[in-house]
Design an enzyme around this catalytic site. Structure first.
Site, short mmCIF file in Angstrom:
data_model
loop_
_atom_site.label_atom_id
_atom_site.label_comp_id
_atom_site.label_asym_id
_atom_site.label_seq_id
_atom_site.Cartn_x
_atom_site.Cartn_y
_atom_site.Cartn_z
N GLU A 65 -10.09 -31.77 -15.80
CA GLU A 65 -10.01 -31.52 -17.95
C GLU A 65 -9.14 -33.26 -18.19
OE1 GLU A 65 -8.12 -27.62 -16.62
OE2 GLU A 65 -7.97 -29.93 -15.48
N ARG A 88 -3.32 -29.81 -20.60
CA ARG A 88 -3.91 -30.61 -19.10
C ARG A 88 -4.14 -32.28 -19.59
NH1 ARG A 88 -6.07 -27.21 -13.45
NH2 ARG A 88 -3.85 -27.94 -12.64
N LYS A 92 -17.52 -16.18 -0.81
CA LYS A 92 -17.31 -15.53 -2.07
C LYS A 92 -18.04 -14.49 -2.03
CE LYS A 92 -15.91 -16.52 -6.58
NZ LYS A 92 -15.23 -17.62 -7.77
#
Length: 632
Positions: free
Chosen positions: A370, A398, A284
């Site tokens: 979640e 969610r 990244k």
């Protein structure tokens, strides 16, 4: 890395067809130019940076090998997709990303045929791509569906549900894992630990193929025994055991920045059928050292100078709501050892960095999961702890079943600190918290609060924490009106609103972020202004009193009108047989696109001018009705 606004090879790419016309030895230069252009444009416009820098070579290879858009690329976590946008005809519009009428921060089906699936939330790509592959099979179409999952997406349970289903089918599906060991924060959990310990693909492949050759040709009598034992041996040396057990042909891990390896591998995989899993290791922030060294800081950035090795420091000002929450959490944890902090991979975004540092044993980052976060907190609450779930409004959607079944039904004392409520500006409709009043208000046993300023946010968090049952405090992104925050914490009386301005004729009942513009509107109209504070329970006594003493009631909320707080006020009036003109002002029945917070509030009619216009139109409508009645 140099910053440039022009790139000769990149400028020749108007679509992936142009990309596929290049020779393989031109691709490394294209990758360099693409990375430079991405850095230049994002430094000027702001947006997601580090994830896209890490997917430059992977994006080039995918579009080079696959016949997009006929072949379907489904990105998971749209942060990765900026290079994809640049290569698919949107290069010149990149400076508009996340701005009003500009490019979306995420793949959007309305924006380009190359964006095959809208992506805002994580862990959806494998399910969507599998659906596309199944549909193609039913239609007898020669189509490749590719899910590119990464940036933490594989920590979400939905991804494993899709893997479990796909492995049992014969669908033409390729899953590419972009393994950069990061989501927004560093990845967590057993899956991340498993991937982090993987051996090189070349090492395992050499052992596996060499052993097969030896056993088949020289020791045939033990071949069958070795074949049966192979999977157990692989568990010790092979990275792909889990995925192969799920029914995938696993390849990797391979270097996600080596274009030759990527292209060769993808071409081979394109010639095979069934569920395949390619494990690609990337970095990244690749190619820009500050982002490589601090990918968390460079995940989402404002404008900055890329020639410097650091981002600009924020100017000292009043704290944001997120910062108010973060300080309250630490202060409350010092007072009460039962407090636990739970977050679904949003340590920085939800303001838990200091809490993790100071109370590591009481901090739980569950990854992008979640549903698990909510039920984990429910289990903790069953054993006498007081969990605080720090979650964005859009992500709480969610976990709705868990919220209802595992927390609210059982009346468990879980506090939900709901950040990014209402319109979020540049992140657009996928991240807007437009519905939490509606989906929370219909639930029994829960207290719902909306602070009008920073100090009220702190006091409401304390109130919800002290409440012996489920409670939610929802607050917007960014800063409030600048009210000083008191250190002392005082519980508010449940369901008690406060009159902020005495007036006549019109009573403005404002919720949360709408109190500030309501006060300005009230000054112009000479109206009464109420800070409602509680969405549930509502202050019924005050509502009924105001209905008797005013000609008109106006409710104002930064939430969808259907099922929202204004409808709650209407229910109170109807239940008591009180008939008074009622205007409900809230978010329109439409998705509000991106822009600055000021722009999107104006579009929704929730700025001062919009509220005044709505009230004026309603009054004119009432006057028209009165004239009609008189003439009749």
């Amino acid at each position: 890395m140099t910053q440039t606004n022009t790139a000769s090879l990149l400028n020749s790419i108007g679509s992936p067809e142009d990309l596929r016309a290049l020779t393989a030895d031109q691709l490394p230069l294209l990758a360099e130019e693409l990375r430079e252009y991405l850095l230049h444009t994002v430094s000027q416009s702001g947006g997601h940076l580090a994830a896209g820098l890490g997917t430059v070579e992977l994006t080039i290879a995918l579009h080079y090998v696959f016949n997009t858009p006929d072949d379907k690329l489904v990105w998971d976590v749209g942060h990765q997709a900026y290079p994809h946008k640049i290569l698919t005809g949107r290069r010149d519009r990149m400076p508009t990303i996340r701005k009003k009428d500009g490019l979306s921060a995420f793949p959007s089906r309305d924006e380009s045929p190359y964006d095959t699936f809208g992506v805002g939330h994580s862990s959806t790509s494998i399910s969507a791509a599998l659906g596309m592959a199944i549909a193609a099979g039913l239609d007898h179409r020669d189509l490749h569906a590719v899910a590119i999952i990464g940036d933490g997406g594989l920590t979400g349970g939905m991804a494993f549900e899709a893997l479990n289903h796909a492995g049992a089918l014969d669908a033409n599906l390729l899953v590419v894992l972009n393994d950069n060991e990061m989501s927004i924060s560093p990845n967590v959990g057993a899956m991340n630990n498993y991937l982090a310990k993987l051996l090189s693909g070349r090492f395992y492949s050499t052992i596996r193929q060499g052993s097969k050759h030896l056993l088949k040709n020289r020791m045939p009598t033990v071949w069958e025994l070795a074949r049966r034992a192979e999977e157990h041996v692989k568990g010790m040396v092979a990275p792909g055991t889990l995925f192969e057990e799920l029914g995938f042909n696993y390849i990797g891990p391979i270097d996600g920045h080596d274009l030759d390896t990527l292209i060769t591998t993808l071409r081979n995989l394109r010639q095979t059928d069934g569920p395949r899993f390619l494990h690609v290791v990337t970095r990244k922030g690749k190619g820009y050292l500050p982002a490589e060294m601090d990918p968390v800081a460079y995940h989402g950035v404002g404008t900055f100078d890329p020639s410097k090795d650091h981002l600009p420091k924020a100017k000292a000002s009043s704290p944001s709501y997120t910062e108010v929450f973060g300080k309250w959490l630490c202060d409350m944890a010092e007072q009460d050892p039962r407090l636990l902090g739970v977050t679904p991979a949003m340590r920085e975004g939800s303001g838990l960095v200091e809490f993790e540092q100071r109370f590591p044993a009481r901090y739980f980052d569950v990854g992008i999961a979640e549903q698990h976060a909510v039920t984990l907190a429910a289990g903790q609450a069953c054993e006498g702890y007081k969990p605080v779930v720090a979650i964005y409004s859009t992500f709480l959607q969610r976990a709705y079943d868990q919220l209802i079944h595992d927390v609210v039904l059982q009346k468990l004392p879980v506090l939900f600190a709901i950040d990014r409520a209402g319109l979020v500006g540049p992140d657009g409709p996928t991240h807007a918290g437009s519905y939490d009043f509606s989906f929370l208000r219909c639930l029994p046993n829960i207290v719902i609060m909306a602070p009008s300023d920073e100090n009220e946010c702190r006091q409401m968090l304390y109130t919800g924490f002290q409440h012996d049952g489920p409670a939610a405090v929802r607050y917007p992104r960014g800063k409030g009106p600048g009210t000083p925050v008191e250190e002392e914490m005082t519980a508010l009386p449940l369901g008690r609103a406060e009159i902020r301005r005495e007036g006549q004729g019109i009573a403005l009942l404002a919720f949360g972020s709408m109190v500030t513009p309501a006060l300005e509107v009230g000054e112009q109209l000479g109206a009464t202004v109420v800070n409602m504070r509680f969405v549930k329970p509502l202050d019924q006594a005050l509502i009924l009193k105001l209905a008797q003493s005013h000609d008109m009631i106006v409710t104002i909320e930064e939430n969808a009108i259907p099922g929202g707080a204004g409808n709650g006020v209407n229910e109170v009036l109807n239940a008591h047989g009180v008939h008074r003109p009622l205007l409900i002002i809230g978010l329109p029945d439409a998705f509000i696109e991106q822009g600055s917070r000021e722009e999107v509030l104006a579009i929704a009619g929730l700025d001062v001018a919009g509220i005044l216009d709505s009230i004026t139109a309603f009054r004119n409508q009432l006057s028209g009705h009165k004239r009609i009645k008189k003439s009749a």
